[in-house]
Structure formats: structure tokens, C-alpha cells
Design a protein around this motif. Structure first.
Motif, PDB file in Angstrom:
ATOM      1  N   ALA A  73       0.837  -1.204   0.000  1.00  0.00           N
ATOM      2  CA  ALA A  73       0.000   0.000   0.000  1.00  0.00           C
ATOM      3  C   ALA A  73       0.868   1.249   0.000  1.00  0.00           C
ATOM      4  N   ALA A  74       1.974   1.201   0.724  1.00  0.00           N
ATOM      5  CA  ALA A  74       2.882   2.350   0.761  1.00  0.00           C
ATOM      6  C   ALA A  74       3.494   2.616  -0.615  1.00  0.00           C
ATOM      7  N   ALA A 122      -3.175   4.456   2.966  1.00  0.00           N
ATOM      8  CA  ALA A 122      -4.539   3.927   2.901  1.00  0.00           C
ATOM      9  C   ALA A 122      -5.192   4.270   1.566  1.00  0.00           C
ATOM     10  N   ILE A 123      -4.904   5.465   1.046  1.00  0.00           N
ATOM     11  CA  ILE A 123      -5.419   5.834  -0.275  1.00  0.00           C
ATOM     12  C   ILE A 123      -4.718   5.000  -1.340  1.00  0.00           C
ATOM     13  N   GLY A 124      -3.430   4.743  -1.152  1.00  0.00           N
ATOM     14  CA  GLY A 124      -2.723   3.838  -2.059  1.00  0.00           C
ATOM     15  C   GLY A 124      -3.404   2.479  -2.117  1.00  0.00           C
ATOM     16  N   ALA A 125      -3.845   1.977  -0.961  1.00  0.00           N
ATOM     17  CA  ALA A 125      -4.547   0.688  -0.916  1.00  0.00           C
ATOM     18  C   ALA A 125      -5.874   0.772  -1.662  1.00  0.00           C
ATOM     19  N   ALA A 126      -6.607   1.876  -1.514  1.00  0.00           N
ATOM     20  CA  ALA A 126      -7.885   2.033  -2.212  1.00  0.00           C
ATOM     21  C   ALA A 126      -7.674   2.105  -3.719  1.00  0.00           C
ATOM     22  N   LEU A 127      -6.615   2.803  -4.158  1.00  0.00           N
ATOM     23  CA  LEU A 127      -6.304   2.863  -5.590  1.00  0.00           C
ATOM     24  C   LEU A 127      -5.907   1.486  -6.117  1.00  0.00           C
TER      25      LEU A 127
END
Length: 358
Positions: free
Chosen positions: A143-144, A337-342
Motif C-alpha cells: 500500500a505504501a 490507505a489511499i494507495g490501498a484504495a487505488l
């Protein structure tokens, strides 16, 4: 990182923000679960998304929820599961969405090191959602990385917060990682590792095995203790990794003020972090055969923040770029967390394409 380009509405505005962005529409959830805290964000589903295209600015983040540690190696399975369930439920409630509106959940969780870890967390989360919801479980470093590359899994990420890990993907999808085994297995470049060495240096100075260091007075003051002897009791009363790692600013401050022992601890940390990145680069041949190829190196975590004159992240990049001139450092503009959503959107898109052509 403490600040990101793509912000979200404040807590008091989230309900209105969700309604304006269609909180009842199809959504994805992204989770960044670390050794210190766990963050979940809810984004609208982007049916067709190209990682190379520009994203909306600001991103239409519908909600954000925060919980404690979700690394089961640190807090145990029950506590980790409860934290993940809490942030997922809270993010959905804040977004105005229900569970049937979720198309995919991508969880990047610290401590996921083996398929059995993935299966365990998948089983926890599977119970929460209808059967149509796709659930993806990754290490939090994935995710990072995605937070820096906006969903494209290529290049290397270095995460250095309470713990540390280097992880990367080649263009053809091969994966490699280095470090990330926790403090007992030698993650000395982590916040825990730095602080643990500082505490050790204080005890060594006190009992005559080591040289005097200003770490003694700074750490005693930070902890509200009167004697180095009390550090032993403080340490073993609660051995949580985040509690120890919180002392890193004291080490950096002492190094900036000229303390040689603190300086050496930080130099050792830079070397540890850099060789972890180097190991990933070499195993994946990210630099190409001529060793000058371009690739991203995403830098994430409190240890790497550039708000001090003794800049650990900057020193790591200097080390890496001497060896690999094509290494391109990225400090993410969105949180993991936004990386994970993307990633959830990206994985869904790839599955859709496979189904169309399969």
C-alpha cells in the motif's frame, strides 16, 4: 508522512462531503494497517482507471477512520481483527455507504509475510461483506508503494516507521522484499531499532560499559524518570514497539546537538535501511543491465520525514543514488490507505480485463 497533497474533508464535514460525492454509490475501501495505527479510507469506485492518468485533485475521499495497531504479531489476533473491523465499519458509516455498495477492499497490513497470514486476515474480513465483494490482502509496504506510484506496482518502497521494510516489484510482476522481520530479527533501521539502541547506550553509559552520552538526560526527561536504573522497569512494563519507537526524536535531537553516540546510531540506521533497498533493487534488477535504468524509490514513514537537519531519508537516498543514478525518490502525495484504495480499483480493473479476454 504527515502531510499529503490530496486531502479530505474535516471530521465535521465528512457527512456532507459523502453526500455530495455520492456516499450511497459504489465504493472501495483501502486500509493501511501498521504497528502503530490503522487507517481506512472510502473512495468512490472508479470503473476504468489508468495509473498513468492524472487523478482528481482533491481526491473524492468519502471518509477516513483511524484505529490502533493491527499487526497481529504485536498485539495478538483478537486485537488485530477487532481493529480492522472497527476502522472498516467506521469508514463505511461515515461515508453514508452500506456494505452492499462495496465492490472491493484492499488491506495493506503490517505482519503479512506469508500466504497463511493473508488467508487468516482474508477469513476475518470475508465475514463482514457480501460474497460479491473482492478482498485483497497485502503487506502494508505494498500500500505504501502504491501511495507513491498511484496504484502502479513497480519500483521499490522503503517504509521506516515503528518497523521497517523494503519491498519492490519489477515490470514483469516479480516481487522481492528485505527486512520487515521485526525487531528480534534485526530491523535496526526502524524507529524501534533506533530507540532500542539509544536505550541500550544509556544503560551502557550508566554501568560503565559505554561512553557518556547526552541521550541519558534527554531520554530521562522525555520519560519523566530520575535515574537510568528506572529505564529498565519502564522498558519491560510495556514492550509495545510503538512505545519504544516514540523516542526517535530524542535520538535525532542529540545527534543534531553533536552527541557522537546518537550520531553513530543514526548512521547505522541509514546503512541498514540503504542495504535493504539495495537488496531489493539487485534481486529485481530494477536498475537494468547497465545499472543506470530509471525506477521509483518511494519513501514512507516517520523515520524518513525531512523536518530535521539530521535527515535520515535524505542520507538513505544519497547512499542509493551513488550506486544507482536512475533511482528516483518519491515522497507520496497521498497516504498509504489511499494507495490501498487505488490498488483495489486497479485490481478490479485488471480482473475485468482478464474476464473480457478470458
Amino acid at each position: 508522512m504527515e502531510s499529503y497533497k490530496y486531502g479530505i474533508a474535516g471530521e465535521e464535514e465528512e457527512g456532507e462531503e459523502a453526500r455530495e460525492n455520492g456516499g450511497g454509490s459504489d465504493v472501495v475501501l483501502g486500509v493501511d494497517g501498521g504497528a502503530t495505527s490503522t487507517v481506512c479510507v472510502c473512495l468512490p469506485l472508479i470503473p476504468v482507471w489508468d495509473p498513468q492518468s492524472s487523478l482528481p485533485d482533491p481526491l473524492p475521499v468519502l471518509s477516513r477512520a483511524v484505529g490502533g495497531c493491527s499487526n497481529y504479531n504485536s498485539v495478538g489476533e483478537n486485537a488485530a481483527k477487532a481493529t480492522l473491523e472497527q476502522v472498516l465499519s467506521e469508514a463505511l458509516t461515515k461515508s453514508g455507504s452500506d456494505r452492499s455498495a462495496v465492490h472491493a477492499v484492499c488491506l495493506g497490513v503490517s505482519g503479512v509475510n506469508h500466504p497463511t497470514d493473508q488467508e487468516m486476515i482474508l477469513n476475518w474480513i470475508r465475514e463482514m461483506f457480501p460474497s460479491h465483494v473482492k478482498i485483497y490482502v497485502q503487506n502494508d509496504a505494498v500500500a505504501a508503494l502504491a501511495s507513491g506510484t498511484l496504484g502502479k506496482l513497480h519500483g521499490c518502497v522503503l517504509v521506516a516507521g515503528t518497523g521497517c521494510i523494503a519491498l519492490g516489484f519489477s515490470e514483469d510482476g516479480k516481487e522481492a522484499r528485505a527486512a520487515g522481520g521485526g525487531p528480534i530479527l534485526g530491523d535496526w533501521g526502524s524507529g524501534y531499532g533506533i530507540a532500542a539502541q539509544a536505550l541500550t547506550a544509556v544503560i551502557r553509559a550508566y554501568d560503565g560499559r559505554g561512553s557518556p552520552t547526552m541521550l541519558t538526560s534527554r531520554i530521562l526527561k522525555a520519560l519523566g524518570l530520575s535515574s537510568p536504573e528506572e529505564i529498565i522497569g519502564w522498558t519491560y512494563t510495556d514492550q509495545s514497539w510503538a512505545r519504544i519507537a516514540a523516542l526517535v526524536p530524542e535520538v535525532v535531537s542529540c545527534a543534531e546537538d553533536g552527541d557522537q553516540i546518537a550520531h553513530e546510531i543514526l548512521v547505522d540506521a541509514v546503512n541498514e535501511l540503504a542495504i535493504a533497498v539495495k537488496a531489493v533493487i539487485e534481486r529485481l534488477c530494477l536498475c537494468g543491465e547497465d545499472r543506470s535504468g530509471s525506477f521509483p524509490v518511494v519513501m514512507v514513514g516517520g523515520v524518513l520525514e525531512s523536518n530535521k537537519s539530521w535527515d535520515i531519508g535524505k542520507e538513505v537516498i544519497k547512499y542509493i543514488q551513488k550506486l544507482y543514478p536512475g533511482a528516483h525518490p518519491i515522497r507520496p502525495k497521498v497516504e498509504p490507505a489511499i494507495g490501498a484504495a487505488l490498488l483495489a480499483c486497479n485490481f478490479l480493473m485488471k480482473e475485468s480485463q482478464r474476464n473480457k479476454h478470458g
